[in-house]
Design a protein around this motif. Sequence first.
Motif, mmCIF file in Angstrom:
data_model
loop_
_atom_site.group_PDB
_atom_site.id
_atom_site.type_symbol
_atom_site.label_atom_id
_atom_site.label_comp_id
_atom_site.label_asym_id
_atom_site.label_seq_id
_atom_site.Cartn_x
_atom_site.Cartn_y
_atom_site.Cartn_z
ATOM 1 N N ASP A 76 0.695 -1.337 -0.015
ATOM 2 C CA ASP A 76 -0.004 0.094 0.092
ATOM 3 C C ASP A 76 0.828 1.040 0.092
ATOM 4 N N GLU A 77 1.904 1.360 0.961
ATOM 5 C CA GLU A 77 2.523 2.594 1.028
ATOM 6 C C GLU A 77 4.292 2.153 1.291
ATOM 7 N N PRO A 78 4.877 3.233 1.005
ATOM 8 C CA PRO A 78 6.349 2.941 1.336
ATOM 9 C C PRO A 78 6.332 3.185 2.801
ATOM 10 N N THR A 79 7.746 2.559 3.372
ATOM 11 C CA THR A 79 7.883 2.515 4.642
ATOM 12 C C THR A 79 8.498 3.927 5.241
ATOM 13 N N GLY A 80 8.464 4.027 6.602
ATOM 14 C CA GLY A 80 9.606 5.110 7.084
ATOM 15 C C GLY A 80 8.637 6.311 7.303
ATOM 16 N N TRP A 81 7.465 6.581 6.713
ATOM 17 C CA TRP A 81 6.974 8.016 6.950
ATOM 18 C C TRP A 81 6.151 8.124 8.265
ATOM 19 N N HIS A 82 6.004 9.286 8.621
ATOM 20 C CA HIS A 82 5.473 9.448 9.900
ATOM 21 C C HIS A 82 4.116 10.111 9.942
ATOM 22 N N LYS A 83 3.810 10.658 8.594
ATOM 23 C CA LYS A 83 2.318 11.354 8.536
ATOM 24 C C LYS A 83 1.770 11.320 7.076
ATOM 25 N N ARG A 84 0.740 11.097 6.933
ATOM 26 C CA ARG A 84 0.038 10.914 5.566
ATOM 27 C C ARG A 84 -1.060 11.975 5.335
ATOM 28 N N PRO A 85 -0.363 13.034 4.530
ATOM 29 C CA PRO A 85 -1.384 14.134 4.503
ATOM 30 C C PRO A 85 -2.471 13.852 3.555
ATOM 31 N N THR A 86 -2.529 12.905 2.887
ATOM 32 C CA THR A 86 -3.775 12.732 1.984
ATOM 33 C C THR A 86 -4.454 11.448 2.357
ATOM 34 N N THR A 87 -5.849 11.741 2.025
ATOM 35 C CA THR A 87 -6.869 10.417 2.204
ATOM 36 C C THR A 87 -7.828 10.250 1.085
ATOM 37 N N PRO A 88 -7.949 9.128 0.871
ATOM 38 C CA PRO A 88 -7.932 8.002 1.752
ATOM 39 C C PRO A 88 -6.470 7.404 1.566
ATOM 40 N N ALA A 89 -6.319 6.312 2.418
ATOM 41 C CA ALA A 89 -5.070 5.542 2.093
ATOM 42 C C ALA A 89 -4.851 4.926 0.830
ATOM 43 N N ARG A 90 -3.588 4.935 0.473
ATOM 44 C CA ARG A 90 -3.327 4.216 -0.744
ATOM 45 C C ARG A 90 -3.587 2.691 -0.674
ATOM 46 N N ARG A 91 -4.238 2.174 -1.672
ATOM 47 C CA ARG A 91 -4.383 0.722 -1.754
ATOM 48 C C ARG A 91 -3.869 0.152 -3.146
ATOM 49 N N ALA A 92 -2.743 -0.861 -2.635
ATOM 50 C CA ALA A 92 -1.935 -1.503 -3.844
ATOM 51 C C ALA A 92 -2.886 -2.148 -4.825
ATOM 52 N N PRO A 93 -2.702 -2.436 -6.067
ATOM 53 C CA PRO A 93 -3.551 -2.854 -6.910
ATOM 54 C C PRO A 93 -3.600 -4.458 -6.720
ATOM 55 N N ARG A 94 -2.605 -4.940 -6.427
ATOM 56 C CA ARG A 94 -2.472 -6.251 -6.201
ATOM 57 C C ARG A 94 -1.880 -6.635 -4.612
ATOM 58 N N ARG A 95 -2.712 -5.913 -3.665
ATOM 59 C CA ARG A 95 -2.247 -6.132 -2.239
ATOM 60 C C ARG A 95 -2.531 -7.309 -1.752
ATOM 61 N N PRO A 100 3.192 -7.266 6.063
ATOM 62 C CA PRO A 100 3.252 -6.431 7.230
ATOM 63 C C PRO A 100 2.973 -5.091 7.070
ATOM 64 N N TYR A 101 3.229 -4.621 5.572
ATOM 65 C CA TYR A 101 3.028 -3.131 5.262
ATOM 66 C C TYR A 101 1.557 -2.676 4.987
ATOM 67 N N ASN A 102 0.655 -3.986 4.829
ATOM 68 C CA ASN A 102 -0.488 -3.644 4.538
ATOM 69 C C ASN A 102 -1.570 -3.781 5.605
ATOM 70 N N ARG A 103 -1.197 -3.770 6.690
ATOM 71 C CA ARG A 103 -2.050 -3.950 7.923
ATOM 72 C C ARG A 103 -2.904 -2.467 7.961
ATOM 73 N N PRO A 104 -4.075 -2.783 8.620
ATOM 74 C CA PRO A 104 -4.886 -1.647 8.825
ATOM 75 C C PRO A 104 -4.341 -0.645 9.381
ATOM 76 N N ARG A 105 -4.611 0.591 8.959
ATOM 77 C CA ARG A 105 -4.230 1.898 9.464
ATOM 78 C C ARG A 105 -5.594 2.650 9.577
ATOM 79 N N CYS A 106 -5.280 3.889 10.785
ATOM 80 C CA CYS A 106 -6.339 4.793 10.831
ATOM 81 C C CYS A 106 -6.083 5.891 9.811
ATOM 82 N N VAL A 107 -6.775 6.822 9.818
ATOM 83 C CA VAL A 107 -6.643 8.061 9.161
ATOM 84 C C VAL A 107 -5.462 8.874 9.232
ATOM 85 N N HIS A 108 -4.944 8.621 10.611
ATOM 86 C CA HIS A 108 -3.792 9.331 10.647
ATOM 87 C C HIS A 108 -2.491 8.615 10.346
#
Length: 132
Positions: A76-95, A100-108
Amino acid sequence: MDLHTPPRYDAHWEGTELAEDATHRYVWLWQGFNIRLVAIPKDEDGAWMYEHGWCYPKDPELVARAVADWDPDTQDEPTGWHKRPTTPARRAPRRNPDNPYNRPRCVHGCYLAEGCRTVNCEEALAHQAAHA
């Protein structure tokens, strides 16, 4: 993901294009106290907007490593970031939901299983109540 060698300067976005895939260009921009990595669509919308963004500490090498290690097709997303300023969260096409990088996240941007650093995050509180 293969990084551009050397990275390309994008005069329109005033940032450094690190890589690209079939649908997006990945450019990092200085944002005051941090670096913002943005996913810019390759179609005509890319002249006016970016679809996803992630904030990182002011460390260009950290951002470049995160992009190099990222597979946007399955993660879904690259690692190491501390804030996502855009919503909704990105979902990989073949997720793969087991990745472990595709676990559910909150809007923050926090993993729900680990709680949220934002006080009274509704998604984190609901997740906590459901798993209590």
